[in-house]
Design an enzyme around this catalytic site. Structure first.
Site, mmCIF file in Angstrom:
data_model
loop_
_atom_site.group_PDB
_atom_site.id
_atom_site.type_symbol
_atom_site.label_atom_id
_atom_site.label_comp_id
_atom_site.label_asym_id
_atom_site.label_seq_id
_atom_site.Cartn_x
_atom_site.Cartn_y
_atom_site.Cartn_z
ATOM 1 N N ASP A 121 79.845 -7.621 -5.691
ATOM 2 C CA ASP A 121 80.123 -6.572 -6.672
ATOM 3 C C ASP A 121 79.037 -6.678 -7.739
ATOM 4 O O ASP A 121 78.842 -7.762 -8.308
ATOM 5 C CB ASP A 121 81.509 -6.808 -7.282
ATOM 6 C CG ASP A 121 81.908 -5.758 -8.315
ATOM 7 O OD1 ASP A 121 81.029 -5.293 -9.066
ATOM 8 O OD2 ASP A 121 83.099 -5.416 -8.393
ATOM 9 N N CYS A 168 79.688 -8.394 -11.146
ATOM 10 C CA CYS A 168 80.114 -9.799 -11.118
ATOM 11 C C CYS A 168 78.950 -10.700 -11.518
ATOM 12 O O CYS A 168 77.888 -10.671 -10.896
ATOM 13 C CB CYS A 168 80.614 -10.137 -9.715
ATOM 14 S SG CYS A 168 80.635 -11.886 -9.309
ATOM 15 N N CYS A 194 77.776 -13.037 -8.777
ATOM 16 C CA CYS A 194 77.035 -12.291 -7.749
ATOM 17 C C CYS A 194 75.591 -12.068 -8.199
ATOM 18 O O CYS A 194 74.651 -12.157 -7.404
ATOM 19 C CB CYS A 194 77.698 -10.943 -7.476
ATOM 20 S SG CYS A 194 79.350 -11.059 -6.753
ATOM 21 N N ARG A 240 85.662 -5.433 -7.392
ATOM 22 C CA ARG A 240 86.717 -6.292 -7.945
ATOM 23 C C ARG A 240 87.853 -5.497 -8.580
ATOM 24 O O ARG A 240 88.995 -5.964 -8.616
ATOM 25 C CB ARG A 240 86.126 -7.244 -8.986
ATOM 26 C CG ARG A 240 85.112 -8.231 -8.421
ATOM 27 C CD ARG A 240 84.575 -9.119 -9.512
ATOM 28 N NE ARG A 240 83.855 -8.362 -10.527
ATOM 29 C CZ ARG A 240 83.757 -8.739 -11.806
ATOM 30 N NH1 ARG A 240 84.362 -9.835 -12.210
ATOM 31 N NH2 ARG A 240 83.066 -8.004 -12.664
#
Length: 239
Positions: free
Chosen positions: A124, A127, A130, A154
């Site tokens: 995502d 994030c 991430c 998310r």
């Protein structure tokens, strides 16, 4: 669809398992009760426990007994050896290995030059972890680990993460768009018949609860951010 949260102890699982019942053929198992609860049935077969069936659904692995009338949550362990063996996890890993192949052509791929492993990562762009993984992408590629990204917003199928993921997967250069999004750069508008809902459903089926979540070639899933050294160690141990 009704959301179902299942939990049971090993004792509860064994206590609910009927003993001595004849096994039904897969086609004879009555799945109407599961379907009434919102499950989509993908496969049914006898488990290693007499009278208990393992059912792969759109929500993952579950067990049923009593001709499909009893739903059992939990995992089956073989405790005959020196260490307990999670038999259910082996079923789940096989499910993940199979299902990842069905969306392989939809992944955003960063391929290692000397590829030894392929790891599928649910991501995502909103994030932080991430973004950290993506910033350090070369550390994975240099160790022969190719990264194949799938989408897992998310916030669900709404919100900024979902909208960004749709734009990314509809972009002419998906890799560049993903990098741009994770760097807070504005994305040019793009729309298409995107696979975000499909990826999100697959992640839920796999047991994804946050991003990043990494699926190894073995089918094992590692939740959270793992650096390249630790990931390589996990990959070598999983062979």
């Amino acid at each position: 669809m009704k959301q179902l949260f299942l939990a049971a102890s090993i004792f509860g699982l064994l206590a609910c398992s009927p003993q001595g019942n004849a096994q039904l053929n897969d086609s004879e198992l009555d799945t109407q009760y599961l379907e009434n609860m919102g499950f989509t049935i993908e496969s049914v077969k006898p488990s290693s426990v007499t009278g208990l069936y393992e059912v792969i659904t759109n929500q993952g692995l579950i067990y049923v007994a009593d001709d499909g009338k009893k739903l059992i949550g939990g995992r089956i362990y073989d405790i005959t050896g020196s260490e307990p063996v999670n038999l259910s996890e082996e079923v789940v890993k096989e499910m993940r290995r199979t299902d990842v192949k069905t969306v392989a052509d939809e992944a955003i791929v960063y391929q290692a030059q000397d590829e030894a492993y392929v790891v599928t990562v649910f991501t995502d762009p909103t994030c932080g972890y991430c973004r950290q993984l993506h910033t350090n992408l070369d550390s994975y590629l240099n160790k022969g680990i190719s990264i194949h990204y799938l989408a897992w917003p998310r916030s669900g199928l709404q919100g900024s993460g979902y909208e960004q993921l749709k734009t990314i997967w509809c972009s002419a250069d998906k890799g560049a768009a993903l990098t741009a999004a994770k760097s807070d750069k504005r994305l040019p508008a793009a729309s298409c018949d995107d696979p975000i809902a499909e990826h999100f459903a697959l992640g839920n089926k796999f047991g994804v609860r946050g991003t990043p979540s990494m699926v190894l070639p073995s089918g094992e899933m590692i939740p959270g951010l793992v650096n390249a050294d630790r990931l390589l160690e996990a990959l070598e141990q999983a062979q």
